[in-house]
Scaffold this motif. Structure first.
Motif, PDB file in Angstrom:
ATOM      1  N   THR A   1       0.814  -1.219   0.000  1.00 52.85           N
ATOM      2  CA  THR A   1       0.000   0.000   0.000  1.00 52.85           C
ATOM      3  C   THR A   1       0.846   1.267   0.000  1.00 52.85           C
ATOM      4  OG1 THR A   1      -0.068   0.085   2.423  1.00 52.85           O
ATOM      5  CG2 THR A   1      -1.780  -1.228   1.310  1.00 52.85           C
ATOM      6  N   GLY A   2       2.176   1.102   0.054  1.00 54.37           N
ATOM      7  CA  GLY A   2       3.049   2.271   0.187  1.00 54.37           C
ATOM      8  C   GLY A   2       3.315   2.620   1.634  1.00 54.37           C
ATOM      9  N   ALA A   3       2.835   1.777   2.545  1.00 54.10           N
ATOM     10  CA  ALA A   3       3.059   1.967   3.982  1.00 54.10           C
ATOM     11  C   ALA A   3       3.547   0.653   4.585  1.00 54.10           C
ATOM     12  CB  ALA A   3       1.775   2.413   4.674  1.00 54.10           C
ATOM     13  N   VAL A   4       4.436   0.759   5.550  1.00 54.67           N
ATOM     14  CA  VAL A   4       4.994  -0.414   6.214  1.00 54.67           C
ATOM     15  C   VAL A   4       4.809  -0.252   7.713  1.00 54.67           C
ATOM     16  CG1 VAL A   4       7.183  -1.528   6.828  1.00 54.67           C
ATOM     17  CG2 VAL A   4       6.689  -0.996   4.446  1.00 54.67           C
ATOM     18  N   MET A   5       4.398  -1.327   8.374  1.00 55.99           N
ATOM     19  CA  MET A   5       4.370  -1.292   9.841  1.00 55.99           C
ATOM     20  C   MET A   5       5.748  -1.726  10.339  1.00 55.99           C
ATOM     21  SD  MET A   5       1.860  -4.525  10.732  1.00 55.99           S
ATOM     22  CE  MET A   5       2.570  -6.179  11.003  1.00 55.99           C
ATOM     23  N   GLY A   6       6.381  -0.845  11.098  1.00 54.55           N
ATOM     24  CA  GLY A   6       7.747  -1.104  11.553  1.00 54.55           C
ATOM     25  C   GLY A   6       7.774  -2.021  12.753  1.00 54.55           C
ATOM     26  N   VAL A   7       8.341  -3.227  12.538  1.00 53.40           N
ATOM     27  CA  VAL A   7       8.472  -4.223  13.615  1.00 53.40           C
ATOM     28  C   VAL A   7       9.956  -4.516  13.775  1.00 53.40           C
ATOM     29  CG1 VAL A   7       7.742  -6.489  14.452  1.00 53.40           C
ATOM     30  CG2 VAL A   7       6.241  -5.198  12.931  1.00 53.40           C
TER      31      VAL A   7
END
Length: 836
Positions: A349-355
């Motif tokens: 989506t052009g967004a990443v959840m940072g883990v």
């Protein structure tokens, strides 16, 4: 001999064999007899065989790389003809596009004149090589009778909603001054000119290949005749993954940031969100003017980097905190929103959840900006998680994950997905790395796009009856960053077909890969003026039985022509949906320094001079013998010496051993009617025929040649054998070599008294009763250590032993990256390759 009336003198350094005369005679006779002209439709009582090599860019004459490709295909076609099949082996020219246009501009010539001139030169060269192409089926993609149907194809895609116009960031080559498809960018570099590719926002035409992504992946399983590495490359390029989409609501606002992840089991470990700087999501953030300018400047810096550099795990990560937060839909925690250039707008989506706990790039980013790192997984087997290690789904157990703690990762993903879907903040989904195919080009030399832009009616397709939209002849065709056609008023200014208002033609041209996406079908009916092709003819000849070309096209052309074949199948025009049953990737031809021959590099070697000096068949034989067909060739003229001696001093003199007065054309012999020596010769012959059958099937012509070297030696040594047996052995040897040395084989065959072409004589088949074991297993040593085994005759000559050894996978693996210094071979005892 038959037509040249010359023979070789085995004691002479200068053979008298007049290869020029022989070549001209047989090439003319093949043409007069129509030997390689396929009928409109294959006969129902004959098996058909469609042999296709990738057609050529006519940006200059052919070089040794082309030569290798075409002679490999030629050997296939000729052998299939000998097997009694009805063969179609066409050829044509991929004449539009950057290669031809850049070459023409470099020489200050019009692309049309330059291209047509090169086609004439290259066609003449190929005809001199004696390739068995059916020239009556020749296609040239820059001619109206061809590109009319490329435009028709565009209109059909447009009609079905699969061709569309949109504004987006595209790959831009500052040297070629045109956009590039993702498949034309290699490690951030233009594949044509080696310039660093930039990003630019433009309104462009796309083909919606992503609608076919699932089928393109799933149907790879049907392609049993394609190399596994090509299928793996396509699977990776299409990049289907299964995961979930979760939405993070922007704090104090009424919109959500959707995030795609394959690891929903780690969502409690999210300590930041990262948005691609060029994404629409980043544009939507409600920021202060100062922060917006800061992010816009950062965006411009990011776009100067290649996607390879941005996505690298080793390069330093950079970012800007937006000052805004989003809410984790599972934990309710406030999550800071960052803009980070390691995130790409077009993936997910052009967004990443940072883990940071379970992703190395996220971890590097978090450490740089002092963001929290929270453990949310442990290993199922209780092992320690070392620095840099990622806990896999197969070995993960959730921790610190609220109600979802202490679950195996796979179970947690299922439970979390169901929970998100029920709560309305997520769902299971899948994603692809594959993007829609960008086909617009801001260049002159291409197929005009058959669309008219009307202020009142919008996008209006040109009527099929008005095709082709002809490419005008212009004098100013140099690239300007926009299509040169945009400045040609007589071309662009038109009336709208619907409302008759003033309108504009689309000034861009199509990517040349559109031309090559359907050419395999046009060969079945190349002169059809009323349709792309006749359905009955296409269904009779296709799919292609064997397709030969370079592996460099694995994620470009070889995906595009699968897509278009499926589309045309969906239209009901053909009854198959894969273009080729078998694919063979030939090895590249490199110069003596190991650099792949390329016109753009200026390091090409022309086969013309070699053929003038040594003859076509010697040149062919050298290329076949230098390496297995799927391996790289480091070309050196020294390769000609040994095979020339074999051809002229051995093969050409076999006619002297043939008793033409003995008309008993026996093909099988019983052990009881042969002496011990004769039986040994017969068994050795049949074992070679059986092994060479497999070699031909796998296009391993080097071992065919080595084996025939052995057989010629055995025939010469067998003095006291029945004439009919010696005759049979000579016939088998000539027939086996015929696809590789067609002119010489025809000449010898005729000199033996046969009036029909050797390619209509049948294929020698091994006698199963004579396939008794006469081989030994020999270890292959590399630097004194056994690295593989081969099965060969106890008295096999060095060429055979070494060819078999170098085709052994374990030997290939241990020689990779090494240079062979010396080869030691003692028949039946030792084979040692010294390499460093």
């Amino acid at each position: 001999m038959n037509n040249s009336e010359t023979k070789t003198d085995t004691n002479s350094a200068a053979p008298k064999y007049d290869f020029h005369k022989v070549e001209l005679y047989w090439q003319k006779k093949w043409e007069e007899d129509g030997l390689f002209t396929a009928p409109d439709m294959p006969d129902s009582d004959k098996e058909k065989f469609y042999m296709l090599v990738m057609f050529a860019y006519p940006s200059g004459d052919i070089h040794m790389g082309h030569f290798r490709n075409y002679i490999i295909g030629d050997a296939v076609a000729r052998r299939e003809l000998m097997l009694g099949k009805q063969v179609m082996h066409p050829f044509g020219w991929d004449a539009f596009g950057l290669p031809a246009e850049r070459a023409a501009i470099k020489r200050n010539l019009n692309p049309a004149d330059w291209t047509e001139s090169n086609i004439g030169v290259s066609r003449e060269t190929l005809q001199k090589v004696g390739i068995s192409f059916d020239w009556s089926r020749e296609v040239v993609t820059c001619r109206k009778d061809y590109y009319r149907w490329s435009q028709w194809l565009f209109l059909k895609l447009f009609e079905k909603g699969l061709a569309y116009l949109k504004e987006a960031l595209v790959n831009w080559c500052p040297d070629c001054l045109t956009v590039l498809a993702n498949e034309q960018v290699v490690n951030g570099i233009c594949e044509r000119c080696d310039s660093k590719v930039q990003k630019k926002e433009l309104r462009q035409w796309y083909f919606k290949i992503t609608d076919y992504a699932d089928r393109l992946v799933d149907d790879l399983d049907k392609l049993s005749g394609w190399p596994d590495n090509v299928k793996s490359m396509q699977r990776e390029w299409i990049g289907r993954s299964y995961g979930a989409e979760a939405t993070f609501q922007v704090e104090d606002e009424k919109w959500n940031i959707p995030v795609y992840t394959t690891r929903l089991d780690t969502i409690y470990g999210v300590t930041f969100l990262a948005l691609a700087p060029e994404s629409k999501l980043a544009e939507r953030l409600n920021l202060s003017d100062a922060k917006r300018k800061e992010i816009d400047d950062y965006r411009q810096e990011a776009l100067l980097k290649t996607e390879i550099d941005r996505g690298s795990e080793t390069d330093e990560k950079t970012g800007i905190f937006s000052g805004l937060y989003a809410i984790n839909p599972f934990s309710g925690e406030r999550i800071p929103i960052w803009i980070a250039d390691y995130v790409l707008a077009h993936y997910g989506t052009g967004a990443v959840m940072g883990v940071p706990h379970n992703d190395m790039r996220d971890k590097a980013f978090a450490q740089k900006y002092n963001l929290p790192i929270r453990q949310v997984l442990k290993t199922a087997d209780g092992s320690e998680i070392s620095d840099g290690e990622v806990v896999t789904i197969e070995n993960g157990i959730t921790v610190n994950s609220g109600r979802f703690s202490d679950l195996p990762s796979s179970e947690a993903i299922e439970s979390m997905s169901a929970f998100a879907e029920k709560g309305g903040f997520g769902k299971k989904t899948k994603q692809f790395k594959l993007h829609d195919w960008l086909i617009s080009r801001q260049r002159y030399w291409g197929t005009p796009i058959p669309i008219i832009h009307c202020d009142k009616c919008g996008l209006v397709p040109v009527a099929e009856s008005a095709l082709p939209v002809e490419l005008p002849i212009i004098t100013d065709y140099l690239p300007k960053g926009r299509s040169p056609l945009a400045d040609v008023a007589s071309f662009t200014n038109v009336k709208c077909p619907r409302c008759n208002s003033n309108a504009k033609r689309d000034a861009d041209t199509m990517d040349t890969f559109v031309c090559s996406s359907w050419y395999h079908l046009r060969y079945a009916d190349p002169e059809n003026k009323d349709a792309l092709f006749n359905t009955d003819k296409a269904n009779a000849w296709l799919p292609v039985d064997k397709y030969i070309g370079g592996i460099t096209h694995a994620t470009g052309h070889l995906i595009f022509f699968r897509f278009i074949t499926k589309f045309l199948s969906d239209l009901g025009l053909i009854n198959f949906d894969e273009p080729a049953k078998e694919l063979f990737n030939h090895g590249m031809v490199s110069d003596s320094e190991g650099k792949v021959m390329s016109k753009s590099r200026g390091n090409v070697v022309s086969p013309i001079e070699l053929m003038k000096e040594r003859g076509v068949d010697v040149t062919r034989l050298a290329m076949y013998f230098t390496a297995p067909s799927d391996k790289e060739v480091l070309w050196s003229d020294a390769a000609l010496v040994g095979v020339e001696k074999f051809l002229l001093n051995k093969v050409c003199n076999l006619a002297d051993l043939y008793d033409a007065q003995n008309t008993d054309l026996k093909y099988h012999f019983k052990k009881s009617e042969l002496t011990s020596a004769e039986w040994d010769l017969y068994v050795g012959l049949n074992q070679r025929l059986k092994r060479r059958q497999d070699d031909y099937d796998n296009l391993q012509y080097n071992t065919v040649i080595a084996s025939m070297m052995e057989l010629s030696r055995d025939i010469e040594r067998a003095k006291a054998v029945k004439p009919e047996l010696r005759n049979y052995a000579v016939r088998c040897l000539i027939q086996t070599l015929a696809p590789l040395i067609p002119h010489t084989a025809e000449e010898i065959w005729a000199s033996l008294g046969f009036t029909k072409s050797i390619f209509l004589s049948g294929w020698p088949i091994a006698d199963p009763d004579a396939l008794v074991s006469q081989t030994i297993t020999m270890g292959v040593q590399i630097n004194g250590k056994v690295r593989g085994e081969i099965s060969i005759a106890p008295d096999a000559i060095a060429e055979v032993a070494l060819s078999e050894a170098k085709a052994c996978e374990s030997v290939i693996r241990h020689l990779e990256g090494k240079t062979i210094i010396k080869e030691i071979y003692i028949p039946g005892r030792v084979l040692n390759i010294v390499a460093k």
